[in-house]
Design a protein around this motif. Structure first.
Motif, mmCIF file in Angstrom:
data_model
loop_
_atom_site.group_PDB
_atom_site.id
_atom_site.type_symbol
_atom_site.label_atom_id
_atom_site.label_comp_id
_atom_site.label_asym_id
_atom_site.label_seq_id
_atom_site.Cartn_x
_atom_site.Cartn_y
_atom_site.Cartn_z
ATOM 1 N N HIS A 139 0.973 -1.057 -0.039
ATOM 2 C CA HIS A 139 -0.128 -0.087 -0.036
ATOM 3 C C HIS A 139 0.753 1.183 0.079
ATOM 4 N N MET A 140 1.741 1.158 0.796
ATOM 5 C CA MET A 140 2.676 2.493 1.142
ATOM 6 C C MET A 140 4.036 2.159 1.269
ATOM 7 N N VAL A 141 4.960 3.112 0.870
ATOM 8 C CA VAL A 141 6.309 3.213 1.127
ATOM 9 C C VAL A 141 6.666 4.506 1.772
ATOM 10 N N ASN A 142 7.365 4.489 2.777
ATOM 11 C CA ASN A 142 7.751 5.852 3.314
ATOM 12 C C ASN A 142 9.167 5.856 3.498
ATOM 13 N N VAL A 143 9.967 6.890 3.137
ATOM 14 C CA VAL A 143 11.301 7.017 3.434
ATOM 15 C C VAL A 143 11.583 8.274 4.241
ATOM 16 N N GLN A 144 12.420 8.340 5.301
ATOM 17 C CA GLN A 144 12.714 9.209 6.134
ATOM 18 C C GLN A 144 14.208 9.396 6.390
ATOM 19 N N CYS A 145 14.850 10.577 5.970
ATOM 20 C CA CYS A 145 16.235 10.734 6.035
ATOM 21 C C CYS A 145 16.484 12.183 6.717
ATOM 22 N N TYR A 146 16.914 12.002 8.274
ATOM 23 C CA TYR A 146 16.967 13.197 8.936
ATOM 24 C C TYR A 146 18.613 13.311 9.257
ATOM 25 N N TRP A 147 19.372 14.123 8.581
ATOM 26 C CA TRP A 147 20.497 14.338 8.783
ATOM 27 C C TRP A 147 21.298 15.545 9.149
ATOM 28 N N CYS A 190 8.543 9.615 -9.650
ATOM 29 C CA CYS A 190 8.284 10.814 -9.060
ATOM 30 C C CYS A 190 7.115 11.488 -9.410
ATOM 31 N N VAL A 191 6.203 11.827 -8.656
ATOM 32 C CA VAL A 191 4.967 12.655 -9.242
ATOM 33 C C VAL A 191 4.835 14.029 -8.689
ATOM 34 N N ASN A 192 5.780 14.479 -7.537
ATOM 35 C CA ASN A 192 5.838 15.852 -7.182
ATOM 36 C C ASN A 192 6.588 16.090 -5.866
ATOM 37 N N SER A 193 7.301 17.107 -5.833
ATOM 38 C CA SER A 193 8.158 17.264 -4.894
ATOM 39 C C SER A 193 8.165 18.926 -4.369
ATOM 40 N N ARG A 194 8.690 19.103 -3.230
ATOM 41 C CA ARG A 194 8.821 20.532 -2.640
ATOM 42 C C ARG A 194 10.207 20.499 -2.164
ATOM 43 N N SER A 195 10.838 21.715 -2.166
ATOM 44 C CA SER A 195 12.319 21.640 -1.456
ATOM 45 C C SER A 195 12.386 23.156 -0.452
ATOM 46 N N GLY A 210 13.316 18.725 2.082
ATOM 47 C CA GLY A 210 12.273 18.571 1.332
ATOM 48 C C GLY A 210 11.313 17.524 1.345
ATOM 49 N N TYR A 211 10.440 17.195 0.508
ATOM 50 C CA TYR A 211 9.681 15.912 0.383
ATOM 51 C C TYR A 211 9.271 15.549 -0.999
ATOM 52 N N VAL A 212 9.215 14.145 -1.064
ATOM 53 C CA VAL A 212 9.130 13.859 -2.538
ATOM 54 C C VAL A 212 7.974 12.648 -2.471
ATOM 55 N N ASP A 213 6.865 13.063 -3.536
ATOM 56 C CA ASP A 213 5.746 12.111 -3.516
ATOM 57 C C ASP A 213 6.229 11.164 -4.907
ATOM 58 N N PHE A 214 6.031 9.947 -4.573
ATOM 59 C CA PHE A 214 6.161 8.961 -5.899
ATOM 60 C C PHE A 214 5.323 7.739 -5.809
ATOM 61 N N ILE A 215 5.581 7.030 -6.868
ATOM 62 C CA ILE A 215 4.644 5.782 -7.078
ATOM 63 C C ILE A 215 5.735 4.624 -7.232
ATOM 64 N N ASP A 217 5.536 0.866 -8.247
ATOM 65 C CA ASP A 217 4.503 0.280 -8.779
ATOM 66 C C ASP A 217 3.148 0.577 -8.695
ATOM 67 N N GLU A 218 2.511 -0.058 -7.774
ATOM 68 C CA GLU A 218 1.001 0.454 -7.343
ATOM 69 C C GLU A 218 1.052 0.983 -5.988
ATOM 70 N N ALA A 219 2.258 1.094 -5.244
ATOM 71 C CA ALA A 219 2.167 1.884 -3.948
ATOM 72 C C ALA A 219 2.280 3.041 -4.012
ATOM 73 N N VAL A 220 1.762 3.860 -3.008
ATOM 74 C CA VAL A 220 2.148 5.169 -2.826
ATOM 75 C C VAL A 220 3.172 5.398 -2.075
ATOM 76 N N GLY A 221 4.001 6.461 -2.489
ATOM 77 C CA GLY A 221 5.307 6.447 -1.944
ATOM 78 C C GLY A 221 5.666 8.131 -1.269
ATOM 79 N N HIS A 222 6.281 8.244 -0.121
ATOM 80 C CA HIS A 222 6.486 9.600 0.238
ATOM 81 C C HIS A 222 7.871 9.664 0.942
ATOM 82 N N MET A 223 8.876 10.573 0.660
ATOM 83 C CA MET A 223 10.192 10.645 1.043
ATOM 84 C C MET A 223 10.424 11.890 1.860
ATOM 85 N N THR A 224 10.723 12.075 3.115
ATOM 86 C CA THR A 224 11.025 13.504 3.566
ATOM 87 C C THR A 224 12.409 13.336 4.054
#
Length: 333
Positions: A139-147, A190-195, A210-215, A217-224
């Motif tokens: 369903h979902m894939v979430n990536v978090q990178c806080y450096w 990648c379907v959207n991004s803000r920085s 920033g954050y990135v919205d992506f697809i 395969d069929e899963a909804v993805g989000h990266m912060t």
């Protein structure tokens, strides 16, 4: 055994040197850079030109120079008859990446990219879960990178922080996390991004967060992502929410299983490892792929997918900033 030479002897060049020395099927021939130490146990060259004119034994050149020089250096080595193993990213735009592969194809040579986190046992474990459909519908894939990357980090390396040589934090700091999503899934877009630039506006030519919205395969993805964390790196992780389970892996090198609740799957907590450096595995993979002439999980075509994703994310971020600026001007006119 394959013979390797290293172009660029900064921090990452030294990492590759040790990886080659630690790998049984690899042999270090030479190191190319200016002002090299006199006690190196390898042939040394002060220029790429002199190396390409004199070397007759190198099978693979490791490109460990600043990001913005990867295209030029890779193409020069390929045209001289050398295979190349390029530190991530393979280039800073899609056209350059595709040109590198085109030259290699024309010369009958190989291009590999340093995507060594693919060899993490935890990453490999999740890869098998996805391939075997053990997670069911994802369903979902979430990536978090806080450096944290402070002022001193950018002062130590003059090319860091510039658009033309560094390329931005998605390329230099967080590209491995994007690559792992590409590795797990067949189609990632990648379907959207803000920085935003929270704390480096007077240091870097690009945004630090920033954050990135992506697809995927069929899963909804989000990266912060951010390099503005106070004092030191905080955390890095990838979470998958699926029909038959939830899984979270983490640490900067994606070597830890942080959470696992899977239907009909046990013992996933045993895949964690204290190993953080997977460069020797990458060197071994390159040497084996050349010897056996087989495909590799480090083949350059996968690195092009990485550049496509980050280029799209950067483009979306710029477009959204422009729209925001135009909206502000209209509202205040």
């Amino acid at each position: 055994m394959k013979n390797f030479s290293i172009l660029g002897y900064g921090h990452i060049g030294k990492v590759h040197e040790q990886a080659i020395r630690d790998t049984e099927n690899a042999n270090l021939i030479s190191i190319i850079d200016f002002n090299l130490p006199s006690d190196l146990d390898a042939i040394t060259y002060s220029t790429l030109e002199s190396f390409l004119q004199e070397d007759t034994t190198t099978d693979v050149v490791v490109i460990a120079t600043p990001n913005g020089l990867h295209r030029e250096h890779a193409i020069r080595c390929l045209k001289a008859g050398k295979n190349v193993f390029i530190e991530k990213p393979i280039s800073l735009n899609v056209a350059d990446a595709e040109e590198i592969l085109a030259v290699a194809n024309e010369k009958g040579l190989r291009v590999f990219s340093s995507m060594q986190l693919r060899f993490s046992p935890v990453v490999q474990y999740v890869k098998k879960l996805v391939e075997n459909n053990a997670l069911g519908k994802i369903h979902m894939v979430n990536v978090q990178c806080y450096w944290n990357r402070n002022r001193n980090y950018y002062k130590l390396r003059e090319w860091h922080g510039t658009d033309d040589m560094d390329g931005g934090v998605l390329y230099t700091q967080f590209s491995h996390f994007v690559d792992i999503i590409n590795y797990w899934f067949d189609e990632v877009k990648c379907v959207n991004s803000r920085s935003f630039n929270f704390s480096h506006s007077d240091i870097t030519e690009f945004d630090d967060s920033g954050y990135v919205d992506f697809i995927a395969d069929e899963a909804v993805g989000h990266m912060t992502y951010t390099t503005s964390v106070f004092n030191k790196n905080f955390e890095s992780n990838i979470t998958i929410i699926a029909e038959k389970g939830t899984i979270k892996i983490g640490d900067q090198y994606l070597n830890q299983m942080l959470y696992s609740d899977l239907k009909n799957v046990c013992c996933s907590n045993k895949v964690s490892t204290e190993q953080k450096n997977f460069h020797p595995e990458a060197i071994q993979e390159v040497s084996d792929a050349l010897f056996r002439k087989n495909e590799s999980i480090l083949d350059g075509k996968f690195a092009v997918d990485l550049v496509k994703f980050i280029s799209a994310a950067n483009d979306f971020a710029k477009e959204n900033k422009l729209h925001q600026m135009n909206a502000y001007e209209v509202s205040h006119s």
